[in-house]
Design an enzyme around this catalytic site. Structure first.
Site, short mmCIF file in Angstrom:
data_model
loop_
_atom_site.label_atom_id
_atom_site.label_comp_id
_atom_site.label_asym_id
_atom_site.label_seq_id
_atom_site.Cartn_x
_atom_site.Cartn_y
_atom_site.Cartn_z
N ALA A 32 0.87 -1.18 0.00
CA ALA A 32 0.00 0.00 0.00
C ALA A 32 0.91 1.23 0.00
O ALA A 32 0.84 2.10 0.88
CB ALA A 32 -0.98 0.00 1.18
N LEU A 33 1.77 1.26 -1.00
CA LEU A 33 2.87 2.22 -1.02
C LEU A 33 2.39 3.66 -1.17
O LEU A 33 1.42 3.94 -1.86
CB LEU A 33 3.82 1.88 -2.18
N HIS A 34 3.11 4.56 -0.48
CA HIS A 34 2.86 6.00 -0.58
C HIS A 34 4.21 6.69 -0.75
O HIS A 34 5.25 6.04 -0.81
CB HIS A 34 2.09 6.47 0.66
N HIS A 37 7.18 5.65 1.51
CA HIS A 37 7.90 4.45 1.06
C HIS A 37 8.80 4.79 -0.13
O HIS A 37 9.94 4.34 -0.21
CB HIS A 37 6.91 3.37 0.57
N GLU A 150 12.12 6.86 9.79
CA GLU A 150 12.09 7.34 11.18
C GLU A 150 10.67 7.42 11.71
O GLU A 150 10.47 7.64 12.89
CB GLU A 150 12.76 8.73 11.26
N ASP A 152 8.76 4.99 12.09
CA ASP A 152 8.73 3.88 13.06
C ASP A 152 10.08 3.88 13.77
O ASP A 152 10.92 3.00 13.55
CB ASP A 152 8.46 2.57 12.33
N ARG A 189 -2.11 3.12 6.56
CA ARG A 189 -3.39 3.06 7.30
C ARG A 189 -4.23 4.31 7.08
O ARG A 189 -5.43 4.29 7.34
CB ARG A 189 -3.13 2.86 8.79
P1 AMP Z 1 5.44 -0.22 6.36
O1 AMP Z 1 5.02 -0.60 4.98
O2 AMP Z 1 4.47 0.64 7.08
O3 AMP Z 1 5.92 -1.41 7.17
O4 AMP Z 1 6.71 0.70 6.18
C1 AMP Z 1 7.84 0.28 5.46
C2 AMP Z 1 8.97 1.23 5.69
O5 AMP Z 1 8.60 2.54 5.26
C3 AMP Z 1 9.35 1.36 7.18
O6 AMP Z 1 10.76 1.48 7.29
C4 AMP Z 1 8.65 2.62 7.59
O7 AMP Z 1 9.24 3.28 8.68
C5 AMP Z 1 8.80 3.45 6.32
N1 AMP Z 1 7.77 4.49 6.28
C6 AMP Z 1 6.43 4.33 6.39
N2 AMP Z 1 5.81 5.52 6.36
C7 AMP Z 1 6.78 6.46 6.25
C8 AMP Z 1 6.80 7.89 6.19
N3 AMP Z 1 5.68 8.59 6.24
N4 AMP Z 1 7.98 8.52 6.08
C9 AMP Z 1 9.14 7.81 6.04
N5 AMP Z 1 9.19 6.46 6.09
C10 AMP Z 1 8.04 5.79 6.20
#
Ligand code: AMP
Length: 284
Positions: A32-34, A37, A150, A152, A189
């Site tokens: 669910a890339l934004h 990511h 950062e 997370d 989310r």
């Molecule tokens: P996730 O798909 O939520 O597990 O995130 C994958 C990676 O993208 C993790 O290292 C997250 O910390 C990073 N990430 C998610 N959202 C953001 C954001 N808004 N800004 C920077 N990194 C992000």
């Protein structure tokens, strides 16, 4: 675009790249890339010969079955977004059974106590799940560099600890939080927020920024009370926790010690959706 579903096939391919002397950058995601990511992916493309992006809604890191079930899955759109950045990107879209050799369960990790603070307290087993999936992904992808957001922050520190404790030859690259124009930290989310909750959510970052201003002069207790009271007064937001903690140990701070670095960590429910954010705090 190369898409791998089975770890053995990807591992063989990576080994052939390594034999040609190619450097590998890795961005683990749950899809669910934004743009957040994509910021990680762009950094990897810049720094490495080849970039691997994994897309895997890892069941072992969810402490809430409903959250796992409802987590957005948009693989086709994710693929197009990555292809637009570079058709050279290698996608790992693991088949869960193959990835876990039929046993979808976590290993237990000791991250020197980092796993017991904040998210560790509120999401039992979460960091065992994260440690398990990332360690396995690292074994398959064998990256030179891996990129973590950062957003997370606790996860980022835990991954650095995982690499240190297991002596893995991987450089962990932190990437700053990418935000919507209204300040809301981008998250997969966010697309599940109702209209009212989406409109309310940028308030979280506004309060974090106010806490950073207060940190210049006020004591920690005052700032915590301010954040708790301000979020509690909002009709659409419910605070799970706000903590001011040392960046390295993640232990809650009770007073500011010169030379230490601090962050404010917050989790807020906007309706059913659990939102996480944090901010650097600098004392004048
Ligand atoms: P996730 O798909 O939520 O597990 O995130 C994958 C990676 O993208 C993790 O290292 C997250 O910390 C990073 N990430 C998610 N959202 C953001 C954001 N808004 N800004 C920077 N990194 C992000």
């Amino acid at each position: 675009m190369k898409v791998f579903r089975y770890k053995k096939e990807l591992k063989n391919y990576i080994e052939s790249l390594k034999n040609q002397g190619k450097s590998i950058g890795f961005v683990p995601t749950m899809g669910a890339l934004h743009q957040g990511h994509l910021a990680l992916v762009k950094n990897s493309l810049k720094d490495n010969d080849k970039t691997v992006v994994s897309i895997f809604v890892n069941p072992t890191q969810f402490d809430n079955p409903d959250d796992l079930k409802k987590y957005p899955r948009t693989f086709k759109t994710d693929m197009s977004l990555l292809k637009e950045l570079s058709p050279e990107i290698i996608i790992f879209y693991p088949d869960a059974e193959d990835f876990y050799d039929g046993k979808i369960q976590s290993e237990h990790f000791d991250f020197d106590g980092l796993e017991n603070e904040m998210e560790g307290k509120h999401r039992p087993g979460h960091f065992d799940g994260v440690g398990t999936v990332v360690k396995k992904l690292f074994e398959v992808v064998q990256p030179d560099k891996a990129y973590f957001g950062e957003k997370d922050f606790q996860q980022l520190q835990i991954i650095k600890k995982l690499v240190e404790k297991h002596h893995l030859p991987i450089k962990i690259i932190p990437i700053p939080i990418y935000r919507e124009p209204d300040g809301l930290a981008m998250s997969s989310r966010n697309r599940r927020l109702t209209q009212h909750h989406r409109a309310a959510a940028p308030f979280i970052y506004q309060v974090l920024k106010q806490s950073a201003v207060l940190f210049e002069k006020e004591n920690i207790d005052t700032i915590k009370k301010f954040v708790e009271n301000t979020i509690d007064a909002h009709a659409y937001l419910k605070l799970e926790y706000f903590e001011i903690a040392d960046e390295q140990t993640l232990k809650p701070a009770t007073q500011k010690i010169t030379g230490n670095k601090y962050r404010g960590f917050i989790v807020v429910y906007a309706g059913e959706i659990r939102l996480i954010d944090n901010i650097e705090l600098i004392s004048k």
